[in-house]
Design an enzyme around this catalytic site. Structure first.
Site: not given
Ligand code: SAM
Length: 428
Positions: A56, A63-64, A69, A84, A228, A279-280
């Site tokens: 929004s 001119e107003s 939204h 206007c 980060d 992927d963690g």
């Molecule tokens: N401080 C933040 C919070 O409290 O939400 C977290 C910061 S950190 C940037 C979170 C990171 O986890 C992101 O960069 C995201 O891409 C990563 N992330 C999410 N899922 C993930 C996964 N399955 N494996 C590895 N990293 C992952």
């Protein structure tokens, strides 16, 4: 002589690009430009982004006003072009139609304030003219663009400059760097605040130092997420650490922070750090048992790629990968925001690590909704985390490293829970 004081065009823009309809900075930019293209003098603009979606805003002009939204979920925007004087608002209409990629639209023009229906009164116009003239400075207008992180009942809004410094839709999430007035540059994933320049130390000092001062001989650390770089930076302050493995799923987060948040992403080139874009959850499935002293899960909220970072399977794998005397620390959400995830995570950790082996540390992060946040622990083996045994060592480290949140008193008290939280996580 005009027959009406104002001209009002009511516009329905339809089949627009839903992403544009949800982009507060793009919409603010386009609405201001639409006014200026038609020769209007912009006084100020106020725009709000609502998460999960919708924008929004209003551009106040000499001119107003122009107002909007959006309903991104319908690709629809309701726009008011109220002017206007001589201004031709159809020029603004054409500009917005193009910017929004509207494939269809309807527009209704009507005169407002028909002079036949209203009567002029003896109002002293001269002093008003002088005041209005002050606004004749096109560059001098205030922008009020707000970023809002909210759930159904509560929200946190940060005013930002309106400029987006980094904006990439990655395979996992939308990665943005915005500049807020109060907290400096900030990383937002989808529409959630992840970290800001001015309060990141609250989070990064508290996710790392309580555990590391409870594990004085720790050598091998695993960080899941943390794109980060703030958590890795804090962990690598501890000289006893020999190796840190960081597994971040999204390379765009690392890139954005390297460029725009270099003080947070300060240790990505540290030789002790192995940085994997992966992927963690998969990484832990294949991790070597008993290999880490400390596992830190610095993940985002339990949606999208991070959903699995709150699962029983994931924490069972973490338990197996920890050495016998090891600690797990996880971003634990808040007892006042995402409460369900907060409670379920603690129940999971109590089940896997033991009833009295899942302490919770509460601390403050001003830019997270409610400001009250948590880290949740899993203690493997015979370690006590909520007792400060090395006060002098902590004091020395805090002053040498210039820490601004963590200290021996915070350590001793961060595990003290208010009754309502004890009640929330009491094993049922
Ligand atoms: N401080 C933040 C919070 O409290 O939400 C977290 C910061 S950190 C940037 C979170 C990171 O986890 C992101 O960069 C995201 O891409 C990563 N992330 C999410 N899922 C993930 C996964 N399955 N494996 C590895 N990293 C992952």
């Amino acid at each position: 002589m005009s027959t009406a004081l104002g001209n009002h065009i009511l516009v329905e823009f339809m089949n627009c690009d839903p992403h544009i309809m949800n982009d507060v900075s793009a919409i603010e930019r386009d609405m201001v430009a639409a006014a200026q293209k038609a020769g209007a003098t912009v006084i100020n603009s106020t725009f709000h982004h609502f998460s999960p979606y919708g924008v929004s805003g209003v551009v106040v002009i000499q001119e107003s006003h122009l107002a909007i939204h959006t309903w991104p979920e319908y690709g629809y925007a309701a726009v008011d072009l109220f002017t206007c004087g001589e201004m031709n608002a159809w020029i603004s209409f054409d500009h917005l139609k193009e910017c929004f990629g509207a494939k269809s639209y309807s527009a209704l023009e009507l005169k407002r304030g028909s002079v036949n229906l209203i009567q002029r009164n003896d109002f002293d116009i001269t002093s008003m003219r002088q005041k209005a003239a002050e606004w004749k400075n096109p560059d001098f207008y205030t922008r009020n663009v707000w970023f809002t992180d909210k759930d159904e009942e509560q929200a946190l809004s940060l005013r930002f400059t309106g400029d987006v410094l980094f904006d990439v839709q990655s395979p996992f999430q939308r990665v943005r760097i915005l500049e807020s007035y109060k907290y400096g540059k900030m990383l937002a994933l989808d529409d959630m605040v992840m970290t800001t320049e001015k309060d990141e130390f609250h989070y990064h000092e508290m996710i790392s130092h309580p555990a590391l001062f409870s594990l004085p001989s720790a050598k091998n650390v695993l960080i899941i997420g943390g794109g980060d770089g703030g958590t890795a930076r804090e962990v690598l302050r501890h000289k006893n650490i020999e190796h840190v493995t960081m597994v971040e799923i999204d390379g765009e987060v690392i890139e954005a922070c390297k460029i725009h948040l270099p003080k947070i992403a300060a240790e990505f080139d540290n030789p002790k750090l192995t940085l994997l874009v992966d992927d963690g959850i998969e990484f832990l499935k294949n991790a070597t048992p008993n290999s880490y002293d400390l596992i830190i899960v610095d993940g985002s909220d339990p949606v999208g790629p991070a959903e699995g970072l709150f699962s029983v399977e994931f924490y069972t794998n973490c338990y197996a990968a920890l050495k016998n005397d090891g600690i797990l620390v996880a971003q634990g959400e808040s007892p006042k925001f995402n409460e369900k995830a907060f409670v379920e995570l603690n129940q999971t950790l109590q089940t896997i690590f033991g009833l009295d082996k899942a302490p919770i540390s509460l601390f403050f992060v001003p830019t997270y909704p409610t400001g009250m946040w948590s880290f949740q622990y899993g203690i493997k083996g015979d370690i006590t985390i909520n007792e400060v045994k090395n006060k002098n060592e902590i004091q020395e480290f805090v002053s040498k490293e210039g820490l601004r949140y963590y200290n021996e008193d915070i350590h001793a008290n961060t595990f003290a829970l208010p009754n309502f939280v004890k009640e929330l996580v009491r094993k049922k």
